[in-house]
Motif scaffolding. Structure first.
Motif, short mmCIF file in Angstrom:
data_model
loop_
_atom_site.label_atom_id
_atom_site.label_comp_id
_atom_site.label_asym_id
_atom_site.label_seq_id
_atom_site.Cartn_x
_atom_site.Cartn_y
_atom_site.Cartn_z
N LYS A 14 -16.86 21.03 20.78
CA LYS A 14 -15.66 22.17 20.44
C LYS A 14 -15.84 23.00 19.58
O LYS A 14 -14.87 24.69 19.63
N ALA A 15 -15.83 22.45 18.50
CA ALA A 15 -16.25 23.49 17.06
C ALA A 15 -16.71 24.44 17.06
O ALA A 15 -16.78 25.82 16.79
N ASN A 16 -18.03 24.19 17.45
CA ASN A 16 -18.99 24.88 17.63
C ASN A 16 -20.33 25.17 19.30
O ASN A 16 -20.76 24.23 19.38
N ASN A 17 -19.68 25.97 19.87
CA ASN A 17 -20.08 26.54 21.12
C ASN A 17 -21.80 26.41 21.26
O ASN A 17 -21.99 26.20 22.25
N LYS A 18 -22.57 26.50 20.39
CA LYS A 18 -24.06 26.40 20.10
C LYS A 18 -24.87 25.37 19.96
O LYS A 18 -25.74 25.05 20.40
N VAL A 19 -23.28 24.13 20.04
CA VAL A 19 -24.30 22.52 20.00
C VAL A 19 -24.17 22.19 21.01
O VAL A 19 -22.85 21.85 21.37
N SER A 20 -25.14 21.39 21.75
CA SER A 20 -25.02 20.83 22.87
C SER A 20 -24.21 19.29 22.33
O SER A 20 -24.33 19.08 21.00
N THR A 21 -23.82 18.60 22.97
CA THR A 21 -23.08 17.21 23.51
C THR A 21 -24.20 16.35 22.90
O THR A 21 -23.45 15.08 21.98
N LYS A 22 -25.44 15.79 23.12
CA LYS A 22 -26.83 15.49 22.51
C LYS A 22 -26.87 15.57 20.99
O LYS A 22 -27.11 14.79 20.66
N GLU A 23 -26.46 17.18 20.58
CA GLU A 23 -26.45 17.31 19.85
C GLU A 23 -25.79 16.93 19.02
O GLU A 23 -25.81 16.44 17.46
N ALA A 24 -24.36 17.44 19.32
CA ALA A 24 -23.32 17.09 18.58
C ALA A 24 -23.29 15.67 17.86
O ALA A 24 -23.56 14.83 17.09
N SER A 25 -23.70 14.25 19.13
CA SER A 25 -23.90 13.14 19.04
C SER A 25 -24.84 12.61 18.16
O SER A 25 -25.25 11.03 16.91
N LYS A 26 -25.81 12.94 18.11
CA LYS A 26 -27.39 13.13 17.29
C LYS A 26 -26.86 13.03 15.68
O LYS A 26 -27.11 12.53 14.72
N TYR A 27 -25.83 14.90 15.34
CA TYR A 27 -25.40 15.05 13.69
C TYR A 27 -24.69 13.81 13.21
O TYR A 27 -24.89 12.97 12.21
N VAL A 28 -23.28 13.08 14.71
CA VAL A 28 -22.94 11.93 13.92
C VAL A 28 -24.14 10.46 13.76
O VAL A 28 -23.12 9.82 12.94
N GLU A 29 -24.47 10.20 14.54
CA GLU A 29 -25.88 8.94 14.69
C GLU A 29 -26.27 9.59 13.02
O GLU A 29 -26.19 8.34 12.68
N THR A 30 -26.57 10.67 12.71
CA THR A 30 -27.62 10.72 11.16
C THR A 30 -26.47 10.21 10.17
O THR A 30 -27.01 10.17 9.13
N PHE A 31 -25.45 10.79 11.03
CA PHE A 31 -24.66 10.63 9.44
C PHE A 31 -23.99 9.98 9.11
O PHE A 31 -24.22 9.38 7.61
N LEU A 32 -24.22 8.89 10.26
CA LEU A 32 -23.46 7.32 10.02
C LEU A 32 -24.63 6.47 9.22
O LEU A 32 -24.73 5.61 8.67
N ALA A 33 -25.78 6.88 9.86
CA ALA A 33 -27.38 6.45 9.34
C ALA A 33 -27.26 6.83 7.80
O ALA A 33 -27.40 5.61 7.42
N ILE A 34 -27.25 8.12 7.40
CA ILE A 34 -26.85 8.21 6.38
C ILE A 34 -25.75 7.49 5.06
O ILE A 34 -26.59 6.86 3.98
N VAL A 35 -24.91 6.93 5.94
CA VAL A 35 -23.73 6.86 5.01
C VAL A 35 -24.13 5.26 4.81
O VAL A 35 -24.10 4.50 3.64
N LYS A 36 -24.84 4.74 5.81
CA LYS A 36 -25.16 2.58 5.97
C LYS A 36 -25.89 3.00 4.54
O LYS A 36 -26.31 1.64 4.33
N GLN A 37 -27.08 3.57 4.75
CA GLN A 37 -28.13 3.31 3.79
C GLN A 37 -27.63 3.60 3.04
O GLN A 37 -28.86 2.46 1.86
N ASP A 38 -26.50 4.38 1.82
CA ASP A 38 -26.52 4.28 0.95
C ASP A 38 -25.83 3.00 0.35
O ASP A 38 -25.59 2.66 -0.30
#
Length: 98
Positions: A14-38
């Protein structure tokens, strides 16, 4: 209301119309993976304006079985604690924050 990964991804979309739902989900998953790894590596994680996740080592200690009352030794372990930032704490308590 629970805040889920799907809700976060939807807010990103919603904050960025150029990002699809699938891409946004991938961003969230990537962020959480980095957090978990650290955190698994034993590093503290600081998110400015939000708070700090701290990895602590707890040593072996004596405990008691609550059902039987028998004494036992609890194994050493690592725990993650969260310390909110002053800004977040003020917002939660309704104080005026920029």
């Amino acid at each position: 209301m629970k805040l889920t990964k799907a809700i976060i991804a939807n807010e990103i979309r919603k904050a960025n119309n150029k990002v699809s739902t699938k891409e946004a989900s991938k961003y969230v998953e990537t962020f959480l993976a980095i957090v978990k790894q650290d955190i698994v590596a034993g590093n503290d994680l600081l998110i400015s304006g939000f708070g700090k996740f701290v990895v602590r080592d707890k040593r072996q200690r004596r405990g008691r079985n609550p059902q039987t009352g028998d004494a036992l030794l609890l194994d050493p372990r690592r725990v993650v604690t969260f310390h909110s930032s002053v800004k977040l704490r003020e917002k939660v308590n309704g104080d005026v924050v920029d």
